[in-house]
Motif scaffolding. Structure first.
Motif, PDB file in Angstrom:
ATOM      1  N   LYS A  70      10.948  -1.725  70.855  1.00 25.42           N
ATOM      2  CA  LYS A  70      12.371  -1.797  70.513  1.00 25.42           C
ATOM      3  C   LYS A  70      12.705  -0.785  69.427  1.00 25.42           C
ATOM      4  CE  LYS A  70      15.683  -5.258  69.246  1.00 25.42           C
ATOM      5  NZ  LYS A  70      15.752  -6.463  68.424  1.00 25.42           N
ATOM      6  N   ARG A  71      11.815  -0.689  68.463  1.00 24.94           N
ATOM      7  CA  ARG A  71      12.023   0.234  67.352  1.00 24.94           C
ATOM      8  C   ARG A  71      12.070   1.676  67.849  1.00 24.94           C
ATOM      9  NH1 ARG A  71      10.846  -0.659  61.907  1.00 24.94           N
ATOM     10  NH2 ARG A  71      11.441   1.160  60.720  1.00 24.94           N
ATOM     11  N   GLN A  72      11.159   1.993  68.781  1.00 22.40           N
ATOM     12  CA  GLN A  72      11.139   3.346  69.336  1.00 22.40           C
ATOM     13  C   GLN A  72      12.434   3.664  70.066  1.00 22.40           C
ATOM     14  OE1 GLN A  72       8.959   5.823  69.076  1.00 22.40           O
ATOM     15  NE2 GLN A  72       7.791   4.630  67.627  1.00 22.40           N
ATOM     16  N   GLN A  73      12.927   2.671  70.829  1.00 25.26           N
ATOM     17  CA  GLN A  73      14.176   2.876  71.557  1.00 25.26           C
ATOM     18  C   GLN A  73      15.325   3.126  70.595  1.00 25.26           C
ATOM     19  OE1 GLN A  73      14.351  -0.600  73.938  1.00 25.26           O
ATOM     20  NE2 GLN A  73      13.171   0.285  75.615  1.00 25.26           N
ATOM     21  N   GLU A  74      15.324   2.342  69.522  1.00 20.29           N
ATOM     22  CA  GLU A  74      16.378   2.522  68.517  1.00 20.29           C
ATOM     23  C   GLU A  74      16.328   3.911  67.924  1.00 20.29           C
ATOM     24  OE1 GLU A  74      16.441  -0.429  65.369  1.00 20.29           O
ATOM     25  OE2 GLU A  74      16.741  -1.960  66.904  1.00 20.29           O
ATOM     26  N   LYS A  75      15.105   4.377  67.698  1.00 22.33           N
ATOM     27  CA  LYS A  75      14.936   5.697  67.115  1.00 22.33           C
ATOM     28  C   LYS A  75      15.495   6.766  68.043  1.00 22.33           C
ATOM     29  CE  LYS A  75      11.356   8.106  65.456  1.00 22.33           C
ATOM     30  NZ  LYS A  75       9.914   8.345  65.463  1.00 22.33           N
ATOM     31  N   ASP A  76      15.229   6.617  69.329  1.00 16.27           N
ATOM     32  CA  ASP A  76      15.730   7.591  70.292  1.00 16.27           C
ATOM     33  C   ASP A  76      17.245   7.555  70.372  1.00 16.27           C
ATOM     34  OD1 ASP A  76      13.267   8.477  70.826  1.00 16.27           O
ATOM     35  OD2 ASP A  76      12.962   7.293  72.638  1.00 16.27           O
ATOM     36  N   LYS A  77      17.807   6.362  70.224  1.00 10.84           N
ATOM     37  CA  LYS A  77      19.261   6.235  70.284  1.00 10.84           C
ATOM     38  C   LYS A  77      19.907   6.922  69.073  1.00 10.84           C
ATOM     39  CE  LYS A  77      20.454   1.927  71.119  1.00 10.84           C
ATOM     40  NZ  LYS A  77      21.127   0.651  71.016  1.00 10.84           N
ATOM     41  N   ASP A  78      19.226   6.815  67.941  1.00 13.04           N
ATOM     42  CA  ASP A  78      19.757   7.414  66.712  1.00 13.04           C
ATOM     43  C   ASP A  78      19.693   8.936  66.716  1.00 13.04           C
ATOM     44  OD1 ASP A  78      20.597   5.254  65.404  1.00 13.04           O
ATOM     45  OD2 ASP A  78      18.772   4.921  64.246  1.00 13.04           O
ATOM     46  N   ALA A  79      18.834   9.466  67.572  1.00 14.78           N
ATOM     47  CA  ALA A  79      18.589  10.905  67.528  1.00 14.78           C
ATOM     48  C   ALA A  79      19.862  11.686  67.815  1.00 14.78           C
ATOM     49  CB  ALA A  79      17.520  11.266  68.542  1.00 14.78           C
ATOM     50  N   PHE A  80      20.025  12.783  67.097  1.00 12.79           N
ATOM     51  CA  PHE A  80      21.139  13.652  67.440  1.00 12.79           C
ATOM     52  C   PHE A  80      20.699  15.092  67.315  1.00 12.79           C
ATOM     53  CE2 PHE A  80      21.824  14.709  63.127  1.00 12.79           C
ATOM     54  CZ  PHE A  80      22.808  15.661  63.065  1.00 12.79           C
ATOM     55  N   TRP A  81      21.336  15.932  68.083  1.00  6.58           N
ATOM     56  CA  TRP A  81      20.915  17.332  68.137  1.00  6.58           C
ATOM     57  C   TRP A  81      21.738  18.136  67.154  1.00  6.58           C
ATOM     58  CZ3 TRP A  81      16.734  18.816  70.944  1.00  6.58           C
ATOM     59  CH2 TRP A  81      16.226  17.876  71.828  1.00  6.58           C
ATOM     60  N   ALA A  82      21.090  18.623  66.119  1.00  8.19           N
ATOM     61  CA  ALA A  82      21.784  19.451  65.129  1.00  8.19           C
ATOM     62  C   ALA A  82      21.991  20.859  65.659  1.00  8.19           C
ATOM     63  CB  ALA A  82      20.996  19.491  63.827  1.00  8.19           C
ATOM     64  N   LEU A  83      21.097  21.291  66.523  1.00  5.20           N
ATOM     65  CA  LEU A  83      21.244  22.594  67.175  1.00  5.20           C
ATOM     66  C   LEU A  83      20.891  22.416  68.646  1.00  5.20           C
ATOM     67  CD1 LEU A  83      19.342  24.949  64.697  1.00  5.20           C
ATOM     68  CD2 LEU A  83      21.803  24.747  64.921  1.00  5.20           C
ATOM     69  N   THR A  84      21.690  23.011  69.515  1.00  5.24           N
ATOM     70  CA  THR A  84      21.389  22.906  70.944  1.00  5.24           C
ATOM     71  C   THR A  84      21.297  24.299  71.547  1.00  5.24           C
ATOM     72  OG1 THR A  84      23.222  21.360  70.724  1.00  5.24           O
ATOM     73  CG2 THR A  84      21.926  21.209  72.720  1.00  5.24           C
ATOM     74  N   ASP A  85      20.120  24.643  71.970  1.00  2.00           N
ATOM     75  CA  ASP A  85      19.889  25.843  72.764  1.00  2.00           C
ATOM     76  C   ASP A  85      20.530  27.093  72.170  1.00  2.00           C
ATOM     77  OD1 ASP A  85      18.567  26.921  74.843  1.00  2.00           O
ATOM     78  OD2 ASP A  85      20.232  26.769  76.249  1.00  2.00           O
ATOM     79  N   ILE A  86      20.106  27.449  70.993  1.00  2.00           N
ATOM     80  CA  ILE A  86      20.657  28.629  70.327  1.00  2.00           C
ATOM     81  C   ILE A  86      19.822  29.854  70.701  1.00  2.00           C
ATOM     82  CG2 ILE A  86      21.202  29.676  68.105  1.00  2.00           C
ATOM     83  CD1 ILE A  86      22.819  27.230  68.434  1.00  2.00           C
ATOM     84  N   ASN A  87      20.499  30.917  71.122  1.00  2.00           N
ATOM     85  CA  ASN A  87      19.836  32.188  71.384  1.00  2.00           C
ATOM     86  C   ASN A  87      20.482  33.263  70.540  1.00  2.00           C
ATOM     87  OD1 ASN A  87      17.777  31.968  73.600  1.00  2.00           O
ATOM     88  ND2 ASN A  87      19.505  30.846  74.471  1.00  2.00           N
ATOM     89  N   LEU A  88      19.659  34.031  69.872  1.00  2.00           N
ATOM     90  CA  LEU A  88      20.188  35.081  68.993  1.00  2.00           C
ATOM     91  C   LEU A  88      19.226  36.255  68.981  1.00  2.00           C
ATOM     92  CD1 LEU A  88      21.375  33.611  65.587  1.00  2.00           C
ATOM     93  CD2 LEU A  88      22.719  34.969  67.162  1.00  2.00           C
ATOM     94  N   GLU A  89      19.767  37.443  68.887  1.00  2.00           N
ATOM     95  CA  GLU A  89      18.920  38.603  68.674  1.00  2.00           C
ATOM     96  C   GLU A  89      19.575  39.482  67.635  1.00  2.00           C
ATOM     97  OE1 GLU A  89      16.791  39.334  72.987  1.00  2.00           O
ATOM     98  OE2 GLU A  89      18.162  40.818  72.150  1.00  2.00           O
ATOM     99  N   LEU A  90      18.834  39.800  66.588  1.00  2.00           N
ATOM    100  CA  LEU A  90      19.388  40.667  65.553  1.00  2.00           C
ATOM    101  C   LEU A  90      18.525  41.901  65.412  1.00  2.00           C
ATOM    102  CD1 LEU A  90      20.446  38.284  62.670  1.00  2.00           C
ATOM    103  CD2 LEU A  90      21.881  39.419  64.336  1.00  2.00           C
TER     104      LEU A  90
END
Lengths: 326, 261
Positions: A70-90
């Motif tokens: 149950k705790r693991q499930q809760e942890k997954d529910k809490d998860a949020f993506w601060a960055l999603t699929d960032i591509n950069l070239e400098l």
């Protein structure tokens, strides 16, 4: 010949920062890139700090597998993506402005680039010495004097002892703390600490410079001085990553820009292309806010994010979305 | 896979930071204290006096050189306990730096161990003082002190490398470790003679405790008798295994722990 080579190597070593294993370039074709961000995503668990902080809980939960699940499930529910699929070239010498509202993931991106966070997926490649200017002066030892702190902070940033000794007077002079070299930092004002931090961080001639809202500190005179110093660095073909809410400043310093929104890259390109998009974005929010304050009918507004008139619900949604924006 | 030369390069690269961290520990310990370095001598002297008075009078016949016996055990154990405690906290204490820049995090617990070991070296002069008081001259058994101290250092670093990342994940390790330390203390034969216990069926408890073996060898070196060399071998192997385990645990945790700070 060999002697010359060795000498050159030693010189280079003087400015060496810490290198992550993941930062080395394998292919020659990558040579002219300074920073390469490939499919980087960053997942945070919201309850990470509170959760699982006690070994007693773990032992108890280990005995009760259902509770653990149950705790693991809760942890997954809490998860949020601060960055999603960032591509950069400098390329080397590029100066990138990172724009976005509060909580868009700008600082997370910079920390991932600096090597503090390891991305959940994807990889970051860097070339050369990286100097991070994040929250200047936060890591000083308060009981230490300025002299001692310069050596400690320099060591943390990966400078060599000879290098710090060489640059010591310059650092003191730039921060304007000649009279207070042997005074413990705890007696300094926050402005003095920031000045010292800035002077130490910029003493090195880095290949990649990370600037996180560093100009919003200090008095006007020092602000001008520090901006001048950053601009001087551009001559050495440094790659800059610059976070600021001040669009004017970004336009002065950068030649490229990206806009982040909720961890996604929503615009990318030359500063001339990206700045109007950002301006429009923030302008709309401001306009809607003012309208909401004055009680004006939203339908009468000329520019709206969707192009057409806004309903009350849409407006509320936008206000809610950009609530934190200043 | 890292080769030997990679490790060598890593060590030379980080040498300056390690030395700065060690310097910081030593300097801050003695800054703003009037007694300065004297303090690390007074503390063991006072605890030894108390222990000698309390446990010495409890025994029917006070054995000769009881104070030397106590100071040897006490000083070695207190180095281990105070150093592992502060190494345990080291990552947490320096979180403002660790969260901000990339740096080799394992240097924090190691620097803690190194600087405490230097201070421990100074406080060893207390042992020399007590030897003078007891009119004991060093014998040829003194060589045992060197391997004992080396093993002690390795054991401490290994413990620190395991405890410091665990403390980031489980904040109550700090209190749990205090309990474990107390158990270790009672199993070290610091203020009693282990002879009777050794001959009973419970003797293996002492034999299995690497700290007891280290203290016994140290004591043998100071008081002039030969401690069981197998004990010293055992504690040496224990320390090496613990150190390798510490390196393994730390490497597993070091990427993850920044999110918990």
């Amino acid at each position: 010949m060999a002697n010359k080579k060795r000498k050159k190597k030693r010189r280079k070593n003087l400015f060496k920062g810490y290198e992550l294993d993941q930062t080395r370039f394998e292919n020659d074709e990558d040579r002219d890139f300074a920073v390469k961000v490939e499919n980087v995503s960053m997942k945070f668990s919201m309850g990470l700090k509170q959760g699982r902080s006690s070994i007693k809980d773990v032992v108890i939960m280990g005995l009760l597998p259902t509770m653990w699940k149950k705790r693991q499930q809760e942890k997954d529910k809490d998860a949020f993506w601060a960055l999603t699929d960032i591509n950069l070239e400098l390329k080397k010498g590029d100066r990138l402005g990172i724009l976005g509202l509060n909580g868009a993931g700008k600082s997370t991106l910079l920390k991932t680039l600096a090597g503090v966070y390891r991305p959940t997926t994807g990889r970051v490649k860097k070339k050369g010495v990286l100097a991070p200017l994040l929250e200047l002066g936060a890591g000083f030892e308060l009981q230490y004097t300025a002299r001692e702190n310069i050596f400690l902070y320099g060591a943390v940033l990966g400078y060599r002892r000879e290098f710090i000794e060489e640059k010591f007077d310059e650092i003191i002079e730039f921060s304007g703390l000649q009279k207070f070299v042997d005074v413990p930092i705890q007696n300094y004002s926050s402005g003095m600490r920031t000045r010292l931090g800035f002077a130490i961080c910029t003493a090195v001639k880095p290949d990649i410079l990370i600037l996180d809202e560093v100009f919003s500190v200090g008095d006007a005179k020092f602000r001008r001085k520090s901006e001048q110093r950053i601009i001087e660095m551009f001559d050495t073909n440094v790659t800059v990553l610059f976070v600021s809410h001040n669009l004017g400043q970004v336009m002065r310093i950068c030649n490229k820009a990206i806009i982040l929104d909720h961890g996604r890259l929503i615009a990318e390109g030359d500063i001339g292309e990206v700045a109007p998009i950002y301006e429009q974005m923030t302008g709309e929010i401001r306009q809607i806010r003012q309208a909401a304050k004055a009680g004006v009918d939203v339908g009468s507004l000329e520019t709206t994010p969707t192009g057409g008139p806004l309903s009350k619900e849409q407006m509320d949604a936008i206000l809610e979305k950009y609530r934190d924006f200043d | 896979m890292l080769t030997f030369s990679d490790y060598k390069k890593k060590i030379t690269d980080n040498w300056f930071l390690l030395s700065e961290l060690v310097k910081k520990g030593v300097r801050l310990k003695y800054r703003r204290s009037y007694l300065g370095i004297l303090w690390s001598l007074i503390e063991p002297i006072l605890t030894t006096i108390v222990l000698v008075i309390v446990f010495g009078t409890m025994m029917r016949k006070r054995p000769p050189d009881f104070s030397l016996y106590i100071v040897c055990g006490r000083i070695v154990y207190s180095f281990y306990s105070s150093t592992t405690k502060s190494a345990c906290m080291s990552l947490w204490k320096n979180r403002s730096m660790i969260k901000k820049v990339y740096l080799p995090k394992y240097l924090y617990p190691i620097a803690e161990c190194v600087y405490q070991f230097m201070i421990f070296g100074i406080s060893l002069s207390v042992v020399a003082l007590v030897m003078l008081y007891c009119r004991r001259a060093p014998t040829h058994f003194i060589w045992q002190v060197i391997p004992a101290l080396m093993i002690l250092f390795l054991l401490t670093v290994g413990s620190g490398l395991i405890l410091s990342p665990l403390h980031v994940f489980f904040r109550d390790i700090e209190y749990l470790w205090n309990v474990v330390l107390m158990l270790i203390q009672y199993m070290c034969a610091i203020f009693y003679y282990p002879k009777k216990l050794m001959n009973s069926q419970w003797g293996f408890i002492l034999k299995l405790n690497p700290m007891f073996c280290i203290i016994d060898a140290f004591r043998g070196g100071i008081m002039g008798y030969l401690a069981d060399p197998w004990d010293l071998m055992y504690s040496g192997c224990f320390a090496v295994v613990l150190f390798l385990l510490g390196v393994f645990v730390f490497r597993r945790c070091q990427e993850e722990l920044v999110f918990y700070l």
